[in-house]
Design an enzyme around this catalytic site. Structure first.
Site, PDB file in Angstrom:
ATOM      1  N   GLY A 262     -12.020  14.183  32.885  1.00  0.00           N
ATOM      2  CA  GLY A 262     -12.002  15.785  32.396  1.00  0.00           C
ATOM      3  C   GLY A 262     -11.749  17.449  32.519  1.00  0.00           C
TER       4      GLY A 262
ATOM      5  CG  ASP B  78     -12.445  18.152  29.615  1.00  0.00           C
ATOM      6  OD1 ASP B  78     -13.646  17.890  29.076  1.00  0.00           O
ATOM      7  OD2 ASP B  78     -11.526  16.792  29.159  1.00  0.00           O
TER       8      ASP B  78
ATOM      9  CG  ASP C  82     -15.838  15.788  20.518  1.00  0.00           C
ATOM     10  OD1 ASP C  82     -16.163  16.649  19.055  1.00  0.00           O
ATOM     11  OD2 ASP C  82     -15.051  14.270  20.089  1.00  0.00           O
TER      12      ASP C  82
ATOM     13  CE  LYS D  17     -12.976  18.075  19.046  1.00  0.00           C
ATOM     14  NZ  LYS D  17     -12.049  16.387  19.283  1.00  0.00           N
TER      15      LYS D  17
ATOM     16  CG  PHE E  80      -7.859  13.480  19.093  1.00  0.00           C
ATOM     17  CD1 PHE E  80      -8.631  12.143  19.560  1.00  0.00           C
ATOM     18  CD2 PHE E  80      -6.545  12.701  20.566  1.00  0.00           C
ATOM     19  CE1 PHE E  80      -9.145  11.690  20.904  1.00  0.00           C
ATOM     20  CE2 PHE E  80      -6.821  12.066  21.905  1.00  0.00           C
ATOM     21  CZ  PHE E  80      -8.396  11.464  21.483  1.00  0.00           C
TER      22      PHE E  80
ATOM     23  CG  ASP F  32      -7.977  10.803  28.194  1.00  0.00           C
ATOM     24  OD1 ASP F  32      -8.943  11.941  27.983  1.00  0.00           O
ATOM     25  OD2 ASP F  32      -8.566   9.922  28.457  1.00  0.00           O
TER      26      ASP F  32
ATOM     27  NE  ARG G  43      -7.687  11.414  32.480  1.00  0.00           N
ATOM     28  CZ  ARG G  43      -8.536  11.232  31.490  1.00  0.00           C
ATOM     29  NH1 ARG G  43      -9.446  12.830  31.208  1.00  0.00           N
ATOM     30  NH2 ARG G  43      -9.890  10.172  31.312  1.00  0.00           N
TER      31      ARG G  43
END
Ligand code: PRP
Length: 173
Positions: A43, A99, A102, A130, A151, A158, A164
């Site tokens: 990522g 990247d 989460d 996030k 999302f 991705d 990506r």
């Protein structure tokens, strides 16, 4: 192949401005250099490539490939280090780059692993923080953008390996 609606969240201009600021901030903080950027694949590839172009002090790069999701959208809760770094971390100013944060599992677990190898300093840079699904605390020293949920795809991110390559970040709807 499944079709998605995408809504732009951060376009390439907004990302470029923010990434440039982060590169300048890092360069100012480490005038002596001795930096080792560690990108978490896959990522981080685009963020890291853009970020280091704004770093004006001596630095090296390495990569770790970690997969916690497989091709699913739900975290397995287990860190799978598919390919580890090769460069030594000891006495380097390490910046771990991803990247997105989460649940926080990837960066919190890999950070612990790096700490054992006695870096001079260890910081984390993530383009997207996030927060809605956070399970582990991750101290972000450099953060591009904070978002609540969604999302996200593009600029390295991705969905089932698609999107990506996009130069902006989108929300799938
Ligand atoms: C994604 C992303 C982060 C991680 C963040 O990687 O690139 O590394 O998940 O999630 P977490 O905070 O819940 O751990 P993924 O495992 O999907 O692999 P990829 O980088 O190859 O897309």
């Amino acid at each position: 192949m499944k079709q998605f609606e995408k809504r732009i969240l951060f376009d390439s201009d907004a990302i470029a401005v923010r990434v440039k600021e982060l590169g300048a901030e890092i360069s100012a903080k480490y005038p002596e250099g001795n930096l080792l950027f560690i990108g978490v694949l896959k990522g981080s590839f685009m963020f890291l490539a853009d970020l280091v172009r704004h770093v004006t002090v001596p630095c090296c790069l390495d990569f770790v490939r970690i997969s916690s999701y497989g091709n699913d959208t739900v975290s397995s809760g287990k860190l799978d280090i598919v390919m580890d770094i090769r460069l030594p971390v000891k006495d380097r100013n390490v910046i771990l780059v991803d990247d997105i944060v989460d649940t926080g599992l990837t960066l919190s677990e890999y950070r612990k692993r790096l700490e054992k190898e006695s870096p001079r300093s260890l910081e984390i840079a993530a383009l997207i923080d996030k927060i809605a699904r956070r399970e582990r605390h991750v101290e972000l020293d450099y953060c591009g953008f904070r978002v609540e949920e969604g999302f996200l795809v593009g600029y390295g991110l991705d969905c089932d390996e698609r999107f990506r390559h996009l130069d902006g970040i989108y929300v799938l709807e």
